[in-house]
Design a protein around this motif. Structure first.
Motif, mmCIF file in Angstrom:
data_model
loop_
_atom_site.group_PDB
_atom_site.id
_atom_site.type_symbol
_atom_site.label_atom_id
_atom_site.label_comp_id
_atom_site.label_asym_id
_atom_site.label_seq_id
_atom_site.Cartn_x
_atom_site.Cartn_y
_atom_site.Cartn_z
ATOM 1 N N GLN A 1 0.834 -1.201 0.000
ATOM 2 C CA GLN A 1 0.000 0.000 0.000
ATOM 3 C C GLN A 1 0.868 1.250 0.000
ATOM 4 O O GLN A 1 2.024 1.216 0.451
ATOM 5 C CB GLN A 1 -0.895 0.000 1.233
ATOM 6 C CG GLN A 1 -1.955 -1.086 1.230
ATOM 7 C CD GLN A 1 -2.902 -0.972 2.404
ATOM 8 O OE1 GLN A 1 -2.600 -0.308 3.401
ATOM 9 N NE2 GLN A 1 -4.049 -1.626 2.311
ATOM 10 N N PRO A 2 0.330 2.362 -0.473
ATOM 11 C CA PRO A 2 1.091 3.629 -0.402
ATOM 12 C C PRO A 2 1.537 3.908 1.028
ATOM 13 O O PRO A 2 0.784 3.703 1.974
ATOM 14 C CB PRO A 2 0.070 4.664 -0.885
ATOM 15 C CG PRO A 2 -0.830 3.891 -1.798
ATOM 16 C CD PRO A 2 -0.951 2.521 -1.183
ATOM 17 N N LYS B 1 5.263 5.133 -3.101
ATOM 18 C CA LYS B 1 4.200 5.889 -3.751
ATOM 19 C C LYS B 1 3.702 5.105 -4.969
ATOM 20 O O LYS B 1 4.449 4.307 -5.543
ATOM 21 C CB LYS B 1 4.728 7.248 -4.197
ATOM 22 C CG LYS B 1 5.355 8.073 -3.088
ATOM 23 C CD LYS B 1 5.949 9.360 -3.636
ATOM 24 C CE LYS B 1 6.599 10.178 -2.528
ATOM 25 N NZ LYS B 1 7.181 11.453 -3.048
ATOM 26 N N PRO B 2 2.485 5.369 -5.411
ATOM 27 C CA PRO B 2 1.982 4.667 -6.608
ATOM 28 C C PRO B 2 2.902 4.840 -7.816
ATOM 29 O O PRO B 2 3.042 3.918 -8.634
ATOM 30 C CB PRO B 2 0.621 5.305 -6.830
ATOM 31 C CG PRO B 2 0.184 5.716 -5.464
ATOM 32 C CD PRO B 2 1.433 6.165 -4.772
ATOM 33 N N GLU B 3 3.570 5.980 -7.924
ATOM 34 C CA GLU B 3 4.459 6.209 -9.062
ATOM 35 C C GLU B 3 5.747 5.392 -8.984
ATOM 36 O O GLU B 3 6.543 5.391 -9.925
ATOM 37 C CB GLU B 3 4.789 7.700 -9.206
ATOM 38 C CG GLU B 3 5.288 8.374 -7.950
ATOM 39 C CD GLU B 3 4.178 9.090 -7.187
ATOM 40 O OE1 GLU B 3 3.058 8.532 -7.062
ATOM 41 O OE2 GLU B 3 4.447 10.216 -6.697
ATOM 42 N N SER C 1 12.028 -7.724 -10.945
ATOM 43 C CA SER C 1 11.099 -8.053 -9.870
ATOM 44 C C SER C 1 10.019 -6.967 -9.844
ATOM 45 O O SER C 1 10.325 -5.784 -9.841
ATOM 46 C CB SER C 1 11.846 -8.085 -8.525
ATOM 47 O OG SER C 1 10.973 -8.400 -7.465
ATOM 48 N N GLN C 2 8.762 -7.395 -9.823
ATOM 49 C CA GLN C 2 7.652 -6.447 -9.898
ATOM 50 C C GLN C 2 7.383 -5.826 -8.532
ATOM 51 O O GLN C 2 7.244 -6.525 -7.529
ATOM 52 C CB GLN C 2 6.391 -7.131 -10.415
ATOM 53 C CG GLN C 2 5.186 -6.231 -10.512
ATOM 54 C CD GLN C 2 5.355 -5.129 -11.545
ATOM 55 O OE1 GLN C 2 5.959 -5.340 -12.604
ATOM 56 N NE2 GLN C 2 4.837 -3.948 -11.256
ATOM 57 N N VAL C 3 7.268 -4.506 -8.527
ATOM 58 C CA VAL C 3 6.844 -3.756 -7.343
ATOM 59 C C VAL C 3 5.582 -2.997 -7.719
ATOM 60 O O VAL C 3 5.581 -2.220 -8.676
ATOM 61 C CB VAL C 3 7.937 -2.780 -6.871
ATOM 62 C CG1 VAL C 3 7.402 -1.859 -5.779
ATOM 63 C CG2 VAL C 3 9.154 -3.548 -6.376
ATOM 64 N N THR C 4 4.520 -3.254 -6.983
ATOM 65 C CA THR C 4 3.245 -2.581 -7.218
ATOM 66 C C THR C 4 2.810 -1.874 -5.945
ATOM 67 O O THR C 4 2.703 -2.499 -4.889
ATOM 68 C CB THR C 4 2.163 -3.587 -7.654
ATOM 69 O OG1 THR C 4 2.598 -4.275 -8.832
ATOM 70 C CG2 THR C 4 0.849 -2.868 -7.951
#
Length: 126
Positions: free
Chosen positions: A13-14, A87-89, A120-123
């Motif tokens: 989460q943010p 942050k989402p960005e 590696s994915q970071v969301t």
């Protein structure tokens, strides 16, 4: 064929935190400047941070300065990227890379890297 291996990505989460790791089984990372690049969908690959082999000097992009910290564990021959206040960005695929010491131009020298990981994915999303 040298392959860098990233781990530690995920969904957060943010405001949350993650730590990425980069290792290279059978290969010595200590001889290289190692760092992280990221690429968001539809965007170019951006240099995020690196740590030099000789002095351990660190560099950061303006977008992550103060929130991300790169470090190297010599005993484990592993490089880490601690990310806080995400942050989402910051959402992107994060790639570990190893290359020569370009000094403060390392984060602009994408095509000068010797080795890359698969990413590696970071969301970052609520």
């Amino acid at each position: 064929q040298v392959q860098l291996v990233e781990s530690g990505g995920g969904l957060v989460q943010p405001g949350g935190s993650l730590r990425l790791s980069c290792a290279a089984p059978g290969f010595t990372l200590a001889h290289y400047t190692v760092g992280w690049w990221r690429q968001a969908p539809g965007k170019g690959r951006e240099g995020v941070s690196c740590i030099t082999t000789s002095t351990g000097k660190t560099y950061y992009s303006d977008s992550v300065k103060g929130r991300f910290t790169i470090s190297r564990d010599s005993a484990k021959d592993t490089v880490y990227l601690q990310m806080v206040n995400l942050k989402p960005e910051d959402t992107a695929t994060y790639y570990c890379a190893a290359g020569p010491d370009y000094g403060n131009r390392w984060l602009q020298t994408r095509y000068g890297m010797d080795y890359w990981g698969k990413g590696s994915q970071v969301t970052v999303s609520a």
